[in-house]
Design a protein around this motif. Structure first.
Motif, PDB file in Angstrom:
ATOM      1  N   PRO A   1      90.499   5.598  49.539  1.00  0.00           N
ATOM      2  CA  PRO A   1      89.562   6.345  50.525  1.00  0.00           C
ATOM      3  C   PRO A   1      88.420   6.943  49.693  1.00  0.00           C
ATOM      4  O   PRO A   1      88.177   6.705  48.479  1.00  0.00           O
ATOM      5  CB  PRO A   1      90.659   7.157  51.248  1.00  0.00           C
ATOM      6  CG  PRO A   1      91.736   7.534  50.169  1.00  0.00           C
ATOM      7  CD  PRO A   1      91.684   6.210  49.445  1.00  0.00           C
ATOM      8  N   ASP A   2      87.435   7.452  50.474  1.00  0.00           N
ATOM      9  CA  ASP A   2      86.504   8.319  49.703  1.00  0.00           C
ATOM     10  C   ASP A   2      87.137   9.531  49.055  1.00  0.00           C
ATOM     11  O   ASP A   2      88.416   9.930  49.543  1.00  0.00           O
ATOM     12  CB  ASP A   2      85.575   8.808  51.027  1.00  0.00           C
ATOM     13  CG  ASP A   2      84.526   7.767  51.687  1.00  0.00           C
ATOM     14  OD1 ASP A   2      84.554   6.756  50.999  1.00  0.00           O
ATOM     15  OD2 ASP A   2      84.075   8.403  52.536  1.00  0.00           O
ATOM     16  N   MET A   3      86.585   9.764  48.134  1.00  0.00           N
ATOM     17  CA  MET A   3      87.153  11.086  47.308  1.00  0.00           C
ATOM     18  C   MET A   3      86.135  11.860  46.570  1.00  0.00           C
ATOM     19  O   MET A   3      84.976  11.542  46.818  1.00  0.00           O
ATOM     20  CB  MET A   3      87.798  10.323  46.127  1.00  0.00           C
ATOM     21  CG  MET A   3      86.966   9.281  45.319  1.00  0.00           C
ATOM     22  SD  MET A   3      88.251   8.713  43.706  1.00  0.00           S
ATOM     23  CE  MET A   3      88.433  10.305  42.998  1.00  0.00           C
ATOM     24  N   ARG A   4      86.381  13.073  46.207  1.00  0.00           N
ATOM     25  CA  ARG A   4      85.446  14.005  45.649  1.00  0.00           C
ATOM     26  C   ARG A   4      86.066  14.277  44.383  1.00  0.00           C
ATOM     27  O   ARG A   4      87.271  14.658  44.108  1.00  0.00           O
ATOM     28  CB  ARG A   4      84.938  14.734  46.482  1.00  0.00           C
ATOM     29  CG  ARG A   4      85.992  15.829  47.040  1.00  0.00           C
ATOM     30  CD  ARG A   4      85.140  17.192  47.784  1.00  0.00           C
ATOM     31  NE  ARG A   4      86.395  18.152  48.224  1.00  0.00           N
ATOM     32  CZ  ARG A   4      85.804  19.186  48.626  1.00  0.00           C
ATOM     33  NH1 ARG A   4      84.541  19.642  48.643  1.00  0.00           N
ATOM     34  NH2 ARG A   4      86.806  20.142  49.032  1.00  0.00           N
ATOM     35  N   PHE A   5      85.183  14.943  43.498  1.00  0.00           N
ATOM     36  CA  PHE A   5      85.599  15.361  42.110  1.00  0.00           C
ATOM     37  C   PHE A   5      85.382  17.110  42.254  1.00  0.00           C
ATOM     38  O   PHE A   5      84.337  17.528  43.047  1.00  0.00           O
ATOM     39  CB  PHE A   5      84.748  15.004  41.100  1.00  0.00           C
ATOM     40  CG  PHE A   5      85.312  13.852  40.579  1.00  0.00           C
ATOM     41  CD1 PHE A   5      85.805  13.693  39.232  1.00  0.00           C
ATOM     42  CD2 PHE A   5      85.048  12.597  41.248  1.00  0.00           C
ATOM     43  CE1 PHE A   5      86.340  12.497  38.777  1.00  0.00           C
ATOM     44  CE2 PHE A   5      85.646  11.334  40.743  1.00  0.00           C
ATOM     45  CZ  PHE A   5      86.225  11.357  39.516  1.00  0.00           C
ATOM     46  N   LEU A   6      86.239  18.007  42.042  1.00  0.00           N
ATOM     47  CA  LEU A   6      85.991  19.258  42.099  1.00  0.00           C
ATOM     48  C   LEU A   6      86.166  19.874  40.806  1.00  0.00           C
ATOM     49  O   LEU A   6      86.738  19.858  39.781  1.00  0.00           O
ATOM     50  CB  LEU A   6      87.098  20.000  43.059  1.00  0.00           C
ATOM     51  CG  LEU A   6      87.084  19.765  44.295  1.00  0.00           C
ATOM     52  CD1 LEU A   6      88.404  20.298  45.134  1.00  0.00           C
ATOM     53  CD2 LEU A   6      86.009  20.172  45.139  1.00  0.00           C
TER      54      LEU A   6
ATOM     55  N   VAL B   1      86.307  25.698  42.487  1.00  0.00           N
ATOM     56  CA  VAL B   1      84.996  26.475  42.638  1.00  0.00           C
ATOM     57  C   VAL B   1      83.725  25.551  43.022  1.00  0.00           C
ATOM     58  O   VAL B   1      83.918  24.333  42.748  1.00  0.00           O
ATOM     59  CB  VAL B   1      84.421  27.164  41.241  1.00  0.00           C
ATOM     60  CG1 VAL B   1      85.536  28.123  40.738  1.00  0.00           C
ATOM     61  CG2 VAL B   1      84.411  26.000  39.986  1.00  0.00           C
ATOM     62  N   LEU B   2      82.595  26.106  43.728  1.00  0.00           N
ATOM     63  CA  LEU B   2      81.389  25.272  43.798  1.00  0.00           C
ATOM     64  C   LEU B   2      81.896  24.285  44.899  1.00  0.00           C
ATOM     65  O   LEU B   2      81.185  23.032  44.645  1.00  0.00           O
ATOM     66  CB  LEU B   2      80.744  24.827  42.481  1.00  0.00           C
ATOM     67  CG  LEU B   2      80.206  25.802  41.610  1.00  0.00           C
ATOM     68  CD1 LEU B   2      79.899  25.003  40.388  1.00  0.00           C
ATOM     69  CD2 LEU B   2      79.100  26.666  42.154  1.00  0.00           C
ATOM     70  N   GLU B   3      82.872  24.242  45.601  1.00  0.00           N
ATOM     71  CA  GLU B   3      83.226  23.272  46.755  1.00  0.00           C
ATOM     72  C   GLU B   3      82.030  22.745  47.540  1.00  0.00           C
ATOM     73  O   GLU B   3      82.079  21.577  47.906  1.00  0.00           O
ATOM     74  CB  GLU B   3      84.398  23.750  47.386  1.00  0.00           C
ATOM     75  CG  GLU B   3      85.672  23.960  46.636  1.00  0.00           C
ATOM     76  CD  GLU B   3      86.904  24.249  47.570  1.00  0.00           C
ATOM     77  OE1 GLU B   3      87.463  23.289  48.271  1.00  0.00           O
ATOM     78  OE2 GLU B   3      87.328  25.378  47.589  1.00  0.00           O
ATOM     79  N   ASP B   4      81.157  23.561  47.947  1.00  0.00           N
ATOM     80  CA  ASP B   4      80.119  23.209  48.881  1.00  0.00           C
ATOM     81  C   ASP B   4      79.129  22.390  48.138  1.00  0.00           C
ATOM     82  O   ASP B   4      78.111  21.891  48.707  1.00  0.00           O
ATOM     83  CB  ASP B   4      79.460  24.533  49.202  1.00  0.00           C
ATOM     84  CG  ASP B   4      78.896  25.419  48.413  1.00  0.00           C
ATOM     85  OD1 ASP B   4      79.363  25.522  47.251  1.00  0.00           O
ATOM     86  OD2 ASP B   4      77.987  26.225  48.656  1.00  0.00           O
ATOM     87  N   TRP B   5      79.244  22.205  46.800  1.00  0.00           N
ATOM     88  CA  TRP B   5      78.415  21.294  45.964  1.00  0.00           C
ATOM     89  C   TRP B   5      79.084  19.942  45.615  1.00  0.00           C
ATOM     90  O   TRP B   5      78.588  19.095  44.959  1.00  0.00           O
ATOM     91  CB  TRP B   5      78.023  21.919  44.679  1.00  0.00           C
ATOM     92  CG  TRP B   5      76.754  22.737  44.721  1.00  0.00           C
ATOM     93  CD1 TRP B   5      76.773  24.194  45.143  1.00  0.00           C
ATOM     94  CD2 TRP B   5      75.497  22.539  44.729  1.00  0.00           C
ATOM     95  NE1 TRP B   5      75.534  25.059  44.965  1.00  0.00           N
ATOM     96  CE2 TRP B   5      74.863  23.830  44.914  1.00  0.00           C
ATOM     97  CE3 TRP B   5      74.823  21.508  44.515  1.00  0.00           C
ATOM     98  CZ2 TRP B   5      73.230  23.871  44.776  1.00  0.00           C
ATOM     99  CZ3 TRP B   5      73.356  21.232  44.306  1.00  0.00           C
ATOM    100  CH2 TRP B   5      72.586  22.574  44.407  1.00  0.00           C
TER     101      TRP B   5
END
Length: 299
Positions: free
Chosen positions: A162-167, A261-265
Motif C-alpha cells: 500500500p501507500d506508505m509514509r516516512f516519519l 514529529v512533523l507529521e503534517d509534513w
C-alpha cells in the motif's frame, strides 16, 4: 507417412480393445465412417488385414494381435512420457533472484513467499538485501523491489504494497531534553540518525512536503547505518531523531517508546513495487511468483 501411421495405429488399438467401431468412434471423438476409413487405409499401407469384421463384433487378426502386442505398449510409453512433461510443468520449478530492501522483504515479500514455497518445493528464490538502485539486468537479477518514485523506465511494475509514509521519530527522553522541531529545516540543529544509500554515494536526504511545497533536508548526527532496523534501535535508545517507515514504528509509538514529529509534513506516497523486464513474463513459474506478491487492497 509416419505421422499418418501413428494416428491410425492409435485408432486401431482403441478399436481392437473395445471390439466395436461404434464405441471406439465415440471414445476417440470421430465419426464411425471416418474411423473405418482410417483403419482400411492403415491395412492398405501395411499390406495386411488387422481386423476381422462381422455384423456383431470386431476382433484383431493374427497380424493384428502381433501389432497390438508390440505397438500398443510403445504408444502407451509415448503417452506416459508426454504426461511426464506436463506434470513437470505443473510442478512449477524455477530459480529466481530478487533484489529488495530488508523492510520490504520482512513486511511484504516473506509473508506471501513462505506459503508459496511450501506449495511448490521446486521453486527457489534468492532475496538479496540492497538499498542501492541496482541495475537488475546488468547484475542478473530476475526482479527488483523499489518505492514507486524510484522505478526504472522500460520495466513492468507491479504494486506489492500500500501507500506508505516516512516519519521523523525520537524517544520521549530525547525530545524532553532537546525539544520538538517545529519545521523540517530545524532538524539540522538536532542529532539525527542517518541512512546511507550506496547508489546515491551519500546519506539519504529526508523528504518532506506540505501545501505542495517539497523540502529535502540533509541532517547530521553521531550514527549512520546502511539498513533501517539499526536506525530504529538507535532512536529507541535515545541517540536522536530517525526518519523511518511508519509501519515499523507503529507499536513503539503506541507503547510510548517513540514519538513522531512533523507529521503534517509527511504525506503518504507510492509504496513498494516489484519491477522486471518484459522478457520475464514468459515463465509460468515467474508469473505465479508475481501473482503471489501482488498487493490486494481487499486483504
Amino acid at each position: 507417412m509416419l505421422r499418418e501411421n501413428i494416428t491410425d495405429l492409435m485408432s486401431f488399438v482403441v478399436v481392437a480393445r473395445v471390439g466395436s467401431f461404434t464405441h471406439a468412434a465415440a471414445q476417440i471423438g470421430v465419426s464411425q465412417s471416418a474411423l473405418s476409413h482410417a483403419i482400411r487405409g492403415l491395412e492398405s499401407r501395411l499390406g495386411v488385414r488387422l481386423l476381422t469384421r462381422t455384423t456383431r463384433s470386431v476382433a484383431p487378426t493374427s497380424e493384428g494381435e502381433r501389432v497390438l502386442s508390440r505397438i500398443a505398449p510403445l504408444l502407451s510409453q509415448i503417452e506416459e512420457e508426454l504426461q511426464g512433461v506436463i506434470d513437470m510443468r505443473d510442478q512449477l520449478a524455477g530459480s529466481f533472484r530478487i533484489t529488495t530492501s530488508d523492510h520490504a522483504a520482512d513486511t511484504l515479500i516473506w509473508p506471501r513467499l513462505a506459503p508459496l514455497l511450501q506449495q511448490y518445493p521446486d521453486l527457489k528464490v534468492e532475496l538479496v538485501n540492497d538499498y542501492g538502485l541496482t541495475d537488475i539486468v546488468a547484475e542478473k537479477f530476475d526482479a527488483g523491489v523499489r518505492l514507486g518514485e524510484h522505478l526504472s523506465d522500460g520495466m513492468i511494475a507491479v504494486r506489492i504494497g500500500p501507500d506508505m509514509r516516512f516519519l521523523p521519530v525520537a524517544s520521549p527522553e530525547y525530545l524532553d531534553r532537546h525539544g520538538i522541531p517545529d519545521h523540517p529545516q530545524a532538524l539540522t540543529e538536532y542529532s539525527c540518525i542517518n541512512l546511507r544509500l550506496p547508489t546515491h554515494g551519500g546519506v539519504y536526504a529526508w523528504e518532506f512536503e506540505k501545501y505542495g511545497r517539497e523540502l529535502k533536508v540533509r541532517v547530521d548526527g553521531q550514527l549512520t547505518f546502511n539498513n533501517i532496523y539499526p536506525v530504529i534501535r538507535a532512536a529507541l535508545d535515545g541517540y536522536g531523531l530517525a526518519y523511518v517507515p511508519e509501519d515499523l514504528v507503529e507499536e513503539p509509538i503506541k507503547q510510548g517508546r517513540l514519538r513522531a514529529v512533523l507529521e503534517d509534513w509527511c504525506p503518504p506516497s507510492a509504496g513498494y513495487f516489484l519491477y522486471y523486464p518484459h522478457r520475464r513474463q514468459d515463465s509460468r513459474a515467474f508469473r505465479v511468483l508475481v501473482d503471489a506478491l501482488q498487493y490486494d487492497p481487499g486483504q
